[in-house]
Design a protein around this motif. Structure first.
Motif, PDB file in Angstrom:
ATOM      1  N   LEU A 105      49.814  41.710  37.504  1.00 45.34           N
ATOM      2  CA  LEU A 105      49.437  40.355  37.917  1.00 45.34           C
ATOM      3  C   LEU A 105      47.984  40.064  37.561  1.00 45.34           C
ATOM      4  CD1 LEU A 105      51.269  40.091  41.338  1.00 45.34           C
ATOM      5  CD2 LEU A 105      51.797  38.849  39.243  1.00 45.34           C
ATOM      6  N   ARG A 106      47.123  41.071  37.659  1.00 47.10           N
ATOM      7  CA  ARG A 106      45.708  40.875  37.298  1.00 47.10           C
ATOM      8  C   ARG A 106      45.580  40.617  35.801  1.00 47.10           C
ATOM      9  NH1 ARG A 106      41.645  38.624  39.545  1.00 47.10           N
ATOM     10  NH2 ARG A 106      39.680  39.653  39.183  1.00 47.10           N
ATOM     11  N   ILE A 107      46.342  41.369  34.988  1.00 47.58           N
ATOM     12  CA  ILE A 107      46.340  41.168  33.534  1.00 47.58           C
ATOM     13  C   ILE A 107      46.817  39.758  33.202  1.00 47.58           C
ATOM     14  CG2 ILE A 107      47.503  41.864  31.391  1.00 47.58           C
ATOM     15  CD1 ILE A 107      47.482  44.750  32.543  1.00 47.58           C
ATOM     16  N   ALA A 108      47.786  39.265  33.990  1.00 48.52           N
ATOM     17  CA  ALA A 108      48.328  37.919  33.766  1.00 48.52           C
ATOM     18  C   ALA A 108      47.355  36.823  34.204  1.00 48.52           C
ATOM     19  CB  ALA A 108      49.657  37.752  34.493  1.00 48.52           C
ATOM     20  N   GLY A 109      46.220  37.213  34.822  1.00 48.19           N
ATOM     21  CA  GLY A 109      45.201  36.229  35.162  1.00 48.19           C
ATOM     22  C   GLY A 109      45.211  35.752  36.606  1.00 48.19           C
ATOM     23  N   HIS A 110      45.970  36.399  37.460  1.00 44.70           N
ATOM     24  CA  HIS A 110      46.005  35.990  38.869  1.00 44.70           C
ATOM     25  C   HIS A 110      44.763  36.482  39.601  1.00 44.70           C
ATOM     26  CE1 HIS A 110      50.124  34.412  38.974  1.00 44.70           C
ATOM     27  NE2 HIS A 110      50.385  35.339  38.063  1.00 44.70           N
ATOM     28  N   GLY A 153      47.580  38.981  46.474  1.00 40.78           N
ATOM     29  CA  GLY A 153      47.876  39.306  47.863  1.00 40.78           C
ATOM     30  C   GLY A 153      48.993  38.444  48.432  1.00 40.78           C
ATOM     31  N   ARG A 154      48.941  37.145  48.153  1.00 38.85           N
ATOM     32  CA  ARG A 154      49.989  36.242  48.641  1.00 38.85           C
ATOM     33  C   ARG A 154      51.345  36.589  48.032  1.00 38.85           C
ATOM     34  NH1 ARG A 154      45.940  32.479  47.858  1.00 38.85           N
ATOM     35  NH2 ARG A 154      46.876  31.796  45.899  1.00 38.85           N
ATOM     36  N   ARG A 155      51.375  36.845  46.721  1.00 38.84           N
ATOM     37  CA  ARG A 155      52.641  37.130  46.040  1.00 38.84           C
ATOM     38  C   ARG A 155      53.287  38.425  46.515  1.00 38.84           C
ATOM     39  NH1 ARG A 155      54.000  34.738  41.091  1.00 38.84           N
ATOM     40  NH2 ARG A 155      52.638  33.040  40.534  1.00 38.84           N
ATOM     41  N   LEU A 156      52.472  39.430  46.767  1.00 34.12           N
ATOM     42  CA  LEU A 156      53.013  40.741  47.135  1.00 34.12           C
ATOM     43  C   LEU A 156      52.938  41.028  48.632  1.00 34.12           C
ATOM     44  CD1 LEU A 156      51.566  42.885  44.200  1.00 34.12           C
ATOM     45  CD2 LEU A 156      53.828  41.830  44.384  1.00 34.12           C
ATOM     46  N   GLY A 157      52.379  40.096  49.405  1.00 34.41           N
ATOM     47  CA  GLY A 157      52.275  40.279  50.843  1.00 34.41           C
ATOM     48  C   GLY A 157      51.275  41.358  51.236  1.00 34.41           C
ATOM     49  N   LEU A 158      50.162  41.412  50.528  1.00 34.26           N
ATOM     50  CA  LEU A 158      49.142  42.425  50.778  1.00 34.26           C
ATOM     51  C   LEU A 158      47.884  41.799  51.355  1.00 34.26           C
ATOM     52  CD1 LEU A 158      49.412  44.332  47.373  1.00 34.26           C
ATOM     53  CD2 LEU A 158      50.465  44.971  49.542  1.00 34.26           C
ATOM     54  N   THR A 159      47.129  42.591  52.100  1.00 31.08           N
ATOM     55  CA  THR A 159      45.842  42.132  52.611  1.00 31.08           C
ATOM     56  C   THR A 159      44.823  42.181  51.467  1.00 31.08           C
ATOM     57  OG1 THR A 159      45.138  44.346  53.230  1.00 31.08           O
ATOM     58  CG2 THR A 159      46.355  43.078  54.888  1.00 31.08           C
ATOM     59  N   ARG A 172      42.140  44.998  46.787  1.00 31.24           N
ATOM     60  CA  ARG A 172      40.915  45.586  46.210  1.00 31.24           C
ATOM     61  C   ARG A 172      41.075  47.088  46.021  1.00 31.24           C
ATOM     62  NH1 ARG A 172      38.432  42.313  49.897  1.00 31.24           N
ATOM     63  NH2 ARG A 172      37.971  44.074  51.273  1.00 31.24           N
ATOM     64  N   LYS A 173      41.663  47.741  47.000  1.00 32.82           N
ATOM     65  CA  LYS A 173      41.857  49.193  46.936  1.00 32.82           C
ATOM     66  C   LYS A 173      42.781  49.558  45.770  1.00 32.82           C
ATOM     67  CE  LYS A 173      41.340  52.880  49.706  1.00 32.82           C
ATOM     68  NZ  LYS A 173      40.125  53.606  49.724  1.00 32.82           N
ATOM     69  N   LEU A 174      43.824  48.790  45.552  1.00 36.56           N
ATOM     70  CA  LEU A 174      44.780  49.072  44.473  1.00 36.56           C
ATOM     71  C   LEU A 174      44.188  48.774  43.095  1.00 36.56           C
ATOM     72  CD1 LEU A 174      48.075  47.756  46.074  1.00 36.56           C
ATOM     73  CD2 LEU A 174      47.519  50.131  45.548  1.00 36.56           C
ATOM     74  N   LEU A 175      43.208  47.888  43.026  1.00 40.52           N
ATOM     75  CA  LEU A 175      42.603  47.546  41.737  1.00 40.52           C
ATOM     76  C   LEU A 175      41.559  48.577  41.298  1.00 40.52           C
ATOM     77  CD1 LEU A 175      42.224  43.679  41.981  1.00 40.52           C
ATOM     78  CD2 LEU A 175      43.643  44.969  40.385  1.00 40.52           C
TER      79      LEU A 175
END
Length: 83
Positions: A57-62, A68-74, A79-82
């Protein structure tokens, strides 16, 4: 008042000088390649773990908020996953 006749625009296939049959085959092969790439991208998404989904999703420009909204994450988890 006479209006000039617009010249016929030529497609890329016309410019290549291909026969109609060869042009049709080339278009079919191009369409198949596009479908194959979409299938690969879909398989990648469906089999991806959460970290890979965030990366895609980050590569796609989100933005991080959008991810967070799309995947239901805080925001913290995104940030931790990136990292």
């Amino acid at each position: 008042m006479a209006y000039p006749i617009a010249p016929k625009t030529m497609s890329t296939l016309d410019l290549l000088g291909l026969s109609p049959i060869a042009a049709g085959i080339l278009q079919l092969l191009t369409a198949c390649a596009v479908v194959a790439l979409w299938a690969i991208a879909l398989a990648d998404w469906l089999t991806a773990d959460q970290r890979r989904q965030v990366q895609l999703l980050r590569i796609a420009g989100h933005s991080q908020a959008s991810i967070g909204r799309r995947l239901g994450l805080t925001p913290y988890r995104v940030r931790k996953l990136l990292k």
